[in-house]
Design a protein around this motif. Structure first.
Motif, PDB file in Angstrom:
ATOM      1  N   ASP A 129       0.828  -1.205   0.000  1.00 36.02           N
ATOM      2  CA  ASP A 129       0.000   0.000   0.000  1.00 36.02           C
ATOM      3  C   ASP A 129       0.866   1.261   0.000  1.00 36.02           C
ATOM      4  N   ALA A 130       1.900   1.262   0.825  1.00 34.54           N
ATOM      5  CA  ALA A 130       2.792   2.422   0.873  1.00 34.54           C
ATOM      6  C   ALA A 130       3.508   2.621  -0.458  1.00 34.54           C
ATOM      7  N   GLY A 131       3.918   1.517  -1.074  1.00 38.97           N
ATOM      8  CA  GLY A 131       4.589   1.603  -2.368  1.00 38.97           C
ATOM      9  C   GLY A 131       3.678   2.129  -3.457  1.00 38.97           C
ATOM     10  N   MET A 132       2.412   1.729  -3.416  1.00 43.53           N
ATOM     11  CA  MET A 132       1.467   2.211  -4.415  1.00 43.53           C
ATOM     12  C   MET A 132       1.217   3.706  -4.273  1.00 43.53           C
ATOM     13  N   VAL A 133       1.174   4.183  -3.040  1.00 45.26           N
ATOM     14  CA  VAL A 133       1.018   5.624  -2.816  1.00 45.26           C
ATOM     15  C   VAL A 133       2.250   6.362  -3.348  1.00 45.26           C
ATOM     16  N   ALA A 134       3.422   5.835  -3.055  1.00 43.93           N
ATOM     17  CA  ALA A 134       4.665   6.509  -3.437  1.00 43.93           C
ATOM     18  C   ALA A 134       4.897   6.523  -4.940  1.00 43.93           C
ATOM     19  N   THR A 135       4.309   5.568  -5.665  1.00 44.59           N
ATOM     20  CA  THR A 135       4.560   5.471  -7.113  1.00 44.59           C
ATOM     21  C   THR A 135       3.398   5.978  -7.957  1.00 44.59           C
ATOM     22  N   ARG A 136       2.429   6.656  -7.344  1.00 48.07           N
ATOM     23  CA  ARG A 136       1.368   7.253  -8.148  1.00 48.07           C
ATOM     24  C   ARG A 136       1.990   8.156  -9.218  1.00 48.07           C
ATOM     25  N   PRO A 137       1.461   8.146 -10.433  1.00 48.77           N
ATOM     26  CA  PRO A 137       2.098   8.900 -11.528  1.00 48.77           C
ATOM     27  C   PRO A 137       1.844  10.401 -11.444  1.00 48.77           C
ATOM     28  N   ILE A 138       2.337  10.992 -10.376  1.00 48.16           N
ATOM     29  CA  ILE A 138       2.268  12.437 -10.199  1.00 48.16           C
ATOM     30  C   ILE A 138       3.636  12.921  -9.734  1.00 48.16           C
ATOM     31  N   GLY A 139       3.976  14.136 -10.057  1.00 46.14           N
ATOM     32  CA  GLY A 139       5.281  14.676  -9.672  1.00 46.14           C
ATOM     33  C   GLY A 139       6.414  13.850 -10.258  1.00 46.14           C
TER      34      GLY A 139
ATOM     35  N   ILE B  31       8.502   7.213 -13.470  1.00 44.64           N
ATOM     36  CA  ILE B  31       8.755   5.785 -13.283  1.00 44.64           C
ATOM     37  C   ILE B  31       8.204   5.015 -14.479  1.00 44.64           C
ATOM     38  N   SER B  32       9.057   4.214 -15.112  1.00 46.34           N
ATOM     39  CA  SER B  32       8.652   3.481 -16.316  1.00 46.34           C
ATOM     40  C   SER B  32       7.916   2.196 -15.988  1.00 46.34           C
ATOM     41  N   VAL B  33       8.338   1.517 -14.912  1.00 44.79           N
ATOM     42  CA  VAL B  33       7.755   0.214 -14.577  1.00 44.79           C
ATOM     43  C   VAL B  33       7.506   0.140 -13.077  1.00 44.79           C
ATOM     44  N   VAL B  34       6.293  -0.247 -12.720  1.00 46.44           N
ATOM     45  CA  VAL B  34       5.969  -0.644 -11.352  1.00 46.44           C
ATOM     46  C   VAL B  34       5.411  -2.052 -11.449  1.00 46.44           C
ATOM     47  N   ALA B  35       6.022  -2.986 -10.730  1.00 46.07           N
ATOM     48  CA  ALA B  35       5.591  -4.377 -10.811  1.00 46.07           C
ATOM     49  C   ALA B  35       5.702  -5.033  -9.447  1.00 46.07           C
ATOM     50  N   MET B  36       4.885  -6.064  -9.235  1.00 46.85           N
ATOM     51  CA  MET B  36       4.861  -6.795  -7.969  1.00 46.85           C
ATOM     52  C   MET B  36       5.585  -8.134  -8.125  1.00 46.85           C
ATOM     53  N   TYR B  37       6.371  -8.487  -7.130  1.00 41.71           N
ATOM     54  CA  TYR B  37       7.040  -9.792  -7.131  1.00 41.71           C
ATOM     55  C   TYR B  37       6.364 -10.720  -6.132  1.00 41.71           C
ATOM     56  N   GLU B  38       6.565 -12.006  -6.334  1.00 36.70           N
ATOM     57  CA  GLU B  38       5.996 -13.004  -5.423  1.00 36.70           C
ATOM     58  C   GLU B  38       7.039 -13.373  -4.369  1.00 36.70           C
ATOM     59  N   THR B  39       6.562 -13.589  -3.151  1.00 34.16           N
ATOM     60  CA  THR B  39       7.434 -14.023  -2.068  1.00 34.16           C
ATOM     61  C   THR B  39       7.089 -15.468  -1.751  1.00 34.16           C
ATOM     62  N   ILE B  40       8.016 -16.357  -2.043  1.00 34.43           N
ATOM     63  CA  ILE B  40       7.746 -17.777  -1.890  1.00 34.43           C
ATOM     64  C   ILE B  40       7.230 -18.071  -0.484  1.00 34.43           C
ATOM     65  N   SER B  41       6.228 -18.891  -0.380  1.00 35.87           N
ATOM     66  CA  SER B  41       5.477 -19.279   0.816  1.00 35.87           C
ATOM     67  C   SER B  41       4.351 -18.293   1.066  1.00 35.87           C
ATOM     68  N   GLU B  42       4.650 -17.051   1.409  1.00 34.28           N
ATOM     69  CA  GLU B  42       3.613 -16.099   1.795  1.00 34.28           C
ATOM     70  C   GLU B  42       2.597 -15.854   0.675  1.00 34.28           C
ATOM     71  N   THR B  43       3.080 -15.659  -0.540  1.00 32.64           N
ATOM     72  CA  THR B  43       2.188 -15.348  -1.645  1.00 32.64           C
ATOM     73  C   THR B  43       1.241 -16.509  -1.936  1.00 32.64           C
ATOM     74  N   PHE B  44       1.672 -17.731  -1.650  1.00 31.38           N
ATOM     75  CA  PHE B  44       0.855 -18.901  -1.986  1.00 31.38           C
ATOM     76  C   PHE B  44      -0.118 -19.269  -0.876  1.00 31.38           C
ATOM     77  N   TRP B  45      -0.102 -18.533   0.228  1.00 28.16           N
ATOM     78  CA  TRP B  45      -0.992 -18.848   1.346  1.00 28.16           C
ATOM     79  C   TRP B  45      -2.261 -18.004   1.333  1.00 28.16           C
ATOM     80  N   ASN B  46      -2.455 -17.189   0.302  1.00 25.02           N
ATOM     81  CA  ASN B  46      -3.706 -16.448   0.201  1.00 25.02           C
ATOM     82  C   ASN B  46      -4.874 -17.408  -0.005  1.00 25.02           C
ATOM     83  N   ALA B  47      -6.055 -17.010   0.479  1.00 19.74           N
ATOM     84  CA  ALA B  47      -7.253 -17.841   0.320  1.00 19.74           C
ATOM     85  C   ALA B  47      -7.839 -17.618  -1.069  1.00 19.74           C
ATOM     86  N   PRO B  48      -7.900 -18.667  -1.901  1.00 21.52           N
ATOM     87  CA  PRO B  48      -8.396 -18.502  -3.276  1.00 21.52           C
ATOM     88  C   PRO B  48      -9.805 -17.922  -3.304  1.00 21.52           C
TER      89      PRO B  48
END
Length: 231
Positions: free
Chosen positions: A121-131, A136-153
């Motif tokens: 959330d903080a990163g999304m606020v900081a990378t809003r396309p203003i100012g 910034i050319s690319v904003v992308a999310m990476y997966e964190t092994i274990s944690e990312t796969f424990w979300n409830a489908p």
């Protein structure tokens, strides 16, 4: 091509290696300046005294292997990020990203770990396309092994990669860098093991006709006349 500046926002030291260590190494090899911002720290009373200093030393050793240019530790308490003032957390992240003037920002996917969601959330606020962030050319999310796969489908966001970086030439540096995190590494078949990291990279690579890959979910990608694009 202009010199490329990259920021990797890591909720905790080691997330950056787990999620995009091979890509960091590729970017550094291509001449990019890579800054890792580690937001949280394992500090008392929830963690033993001294563990934070150990993890920071491990991070610096891992980052040297990957070619990271600069490492910043914000030192906010782990698993307590959601209790912080939104203004305090967002302000600290935004100030560092603003200072780095990045072309590429890699964020954690907002997965099961509450710290990951707060940092996303903080990163999304900081990378809003203003100012300055509009550059910034690319904003992308990476997966964190274990944690990312424990979300409830179906009940929580699902990581849906749409960009794969070929890390065939840097997979060994990724696993070697993670091995520096002696306080965090686990024995296979635990997810946070070098074997599991290599297996995930093998799978992600197979999805994109390459030997080893790292997957990302793109938030925003812009191509301008002045874009720095080393990959």
């Amino acid at each position: 091509m202009n010199a490329c500046s990259v920021v990797v926002l890591a909720p905790h030291p080691d997330d950056e290696v787990l999620g995009c260590g091979g890509t960091i190494a590729r970017l550094a090899e291509a001449g990019a300046d890579v800054t890792v911002i580690a937001v949280a720290a394992d500090v008392p009373p929830l963690y033993p005294a001294g563990i934070d200093a150990q993890v920071r030393a491990e991070a610096r050793a891992a980052h040297e292997i990957l070619g990271v240019t600069a490492t910043e530790f914000l030192g906010f308490p782990s698993v307590e990020l959601a209790r912080l003032s939104v203004a305090e957390l967002n302000g600290a992240v935004q100030e560092r990203i603003h200072r780095a003037k990045p072309d590429i920002v890699l964020l954690p996917f907002p997965d099961r770990h509450i710290d990951h969601r707060a940092v996303f959330d903080a990163g999304m606020v900081a990378t809003r396309p203003i100012g300055d962030a509009a550059e910034i050319s690319v904003v992308a999310m990476y997966e964190t092994i274990s944690e990312t796969f424990w979300n409830a489908p179906g009940a929580e966001p699902t990581f849906a990669p749409n960009w794969v970086v070929d890390i065939t030439d840097t997979i060994e540096r990724k696993t070697t860098a993670f091995a520096e995190y002696a306080s965090q590494i686990q024995e296979y078949p635990a997810a946070r093991s070098t074997q599991a990291l290599e297996a995930l990279a093998l799978f992600r690579g197979s999805q994109a006709a390459m030997e080893y890959g790292e997957a990302f979910q793109i938030v925003r990608m812009l191509t301008t006349a002045s874009s720095a694009w080393p990959l």
